[in-house]
Design a protein around this motif. Structure first.
Motif, PDB file in Angstrom:
ATOM      1  N   THR A 242       0.872  -1.171   0.000  1.00 59.77           N
ATOM      2  CA  THR A 242       0.000   0.000   0.000  1.00 59.77           C
ATOM      3  C   THR A 242       0.908   1.219   0.000  1.00 59.77           C
ATOM      4  O   THR A 242       2.137   1.092   0.136  1.00 59.77           O
TER       5      THR A 242
ATOM      6  N   GLY B 178      -6.202  -3.203   8.615  1.00 57.51           N
ATOM      7  CA  GLY B 178      -7.573  -2.713   8.714  1.00 57.51           C
ATOM      8  C   GLY B 178      -8.585  -3.783   8.377  1.00 57.51           C
ATOM      9  O   GLY B 178      -8.254  -4.948   8.181  1.00 57.51           O
ATOM     10  N   GLU B 179      -9.834  -3.368   8.297  1.00 54.31           N
ATOM     11  CA  GLU B 179     -10.932  -4.303   8.091  1.00 54.31           C
ATOM     12  C   GLU B 179     -10.843  -5.025   6.757  1.00 54.31           C
ATOM     13  O   GLU B 179     -11.282  -6.166   6.638  1.00 54.31           O
ATOM     14  N   SER B 180     -10.294  -4.359   5.740  1.00 50.18           N
ATOM     15  CA  SER B 180     -10.219  -5.006   4.418  1.00 50.18           C
ATOM     16  C   SER B 180      -9.229  -6.173   4.413  1.00 50.18           C
ATOM     17  O   SER B 180      -9.383  -7.115   3.644  1.00 50.18           O
ATOM     18  N   ASP B 181      -8.214  -6.104   5.254  1.00 47.92           N
ATOM     19  CA  ASP B 181      -7.207  -7.171   5.378  1.00 47.92           C
ATOM     20  C   ASP B 181      -6.955  -7.434   6.859  1.00 47.92           C
ATOM     21  O   ASP B 181      -5.903  -7.096   7.388  1.00 47.92           O
ATOM     22  N   PRO B 182      -7.915  -8.058   7.578  1.00 46.01           N
ATOM     23  CA  PRO B 182      -7.795  -8.185   9.031  1.00 46.01           C
ATOM     24  C   PRO B 182      -6.650  -9.078   9.504  1.00 46.01           C
ATOM     25  O   PRO B 182      -6.253  -8.994  10.667  1.00 46.01           O
TER      26      PRO B 182
ATOM     27  N   GLU C  33      -3.586  -9.031   8.189  1.00 41.32           N
ATOM     28  CA  GLU C  33      -2.329  -8.478   7.683  1.00 41.32           C
ATOM     29  C   GLU C  33      -1.980  -7.204   8.426  1.00 41.32           C
ATOM     30  O   GLU C  33      -2.840  -6.532   8.987  1.00 41.32           O
TER      31      GLU C  33
END
Length: 175
Positions: free
Chosen positions: A28, A45-49, A51
């Protein structure tokens, strides 16, 4: 950016390496994403919990990686352009910049990955040739049957096939 083998069984890429040794999966603008939560870095974050994001400045090495588990030789980050040396696997990436290798290093890693997949790529050639061989054998069997049905002798069939009359008879008489 990665590479895919012709049989789609291998996907290779340059992997950034976290300080704890994990290999990256993606990135990112904030840093490099690594699977697993250690609590030492910002969660993705929530999109990749599952990681977390390791900042670019903490990436000190890279290596080639493949989805099959293969890993290439280590490349080390150096901090001056004078220290950079492809032959000794040293890449200059200034602190403050994204921790991505140069195209020259990426090309070198891709060459190393190609050596890794060479056996499976060669097997694809063997498989294709074997398939063609089977298909040719089936065509030959049908053509011999048609020639025999049209009245050709085993001598003529053997001569056309490059074998003896007896070998032709033994191979195709029962088909």
């Amino acid at each position: 950016m990665g590479w895919t083998s012709n049989d789609y069984q291998h996907e290779g890429y340059v992997a950034e390496i976290a300080p704890d040794g994990r290999l990256s999966g993606s990135s990112t603008s904030a840093g490099i994403l690594f699977h697993g939560i250690t609590g030492h870095y910002q969660p993705a974050g929530e999109s990749d919990p599952n990681e977390e994001i390791v900042p670019h400045d903490l990436i000190m090495s890279w290596r080639g990686a493949c989805t099959c588990g293969w890993q290439g030789e280590l490349w080390r980050r150096v901090f001056t352009p004078e220290e950079a040396d492809i032959a000794t696997r040293k890449e200059y990436v200034p602190l403050g910049d994204a921790a991505y290798v140069s195209m020259e290093v990426e090309d070198a890693v891709q060459e190393e990955w190609h050596v890794h997949i060479a056996p499976s790529e060669a097997i694809l050639g063997v498989e294709a040739a074997a398939k063609e061989h089977r298909q040719a054998g089936h065509r030959l069997d049908k053509t011999v049957a048609a020639a025999k049905a049209a009245g050709a002798s085993w001598t003529d069939i053997g001569r056309a096939a490059g074998i003896s009359r007896q070998a032709a008879h033994e191979r195709w008489a029962d088909k």
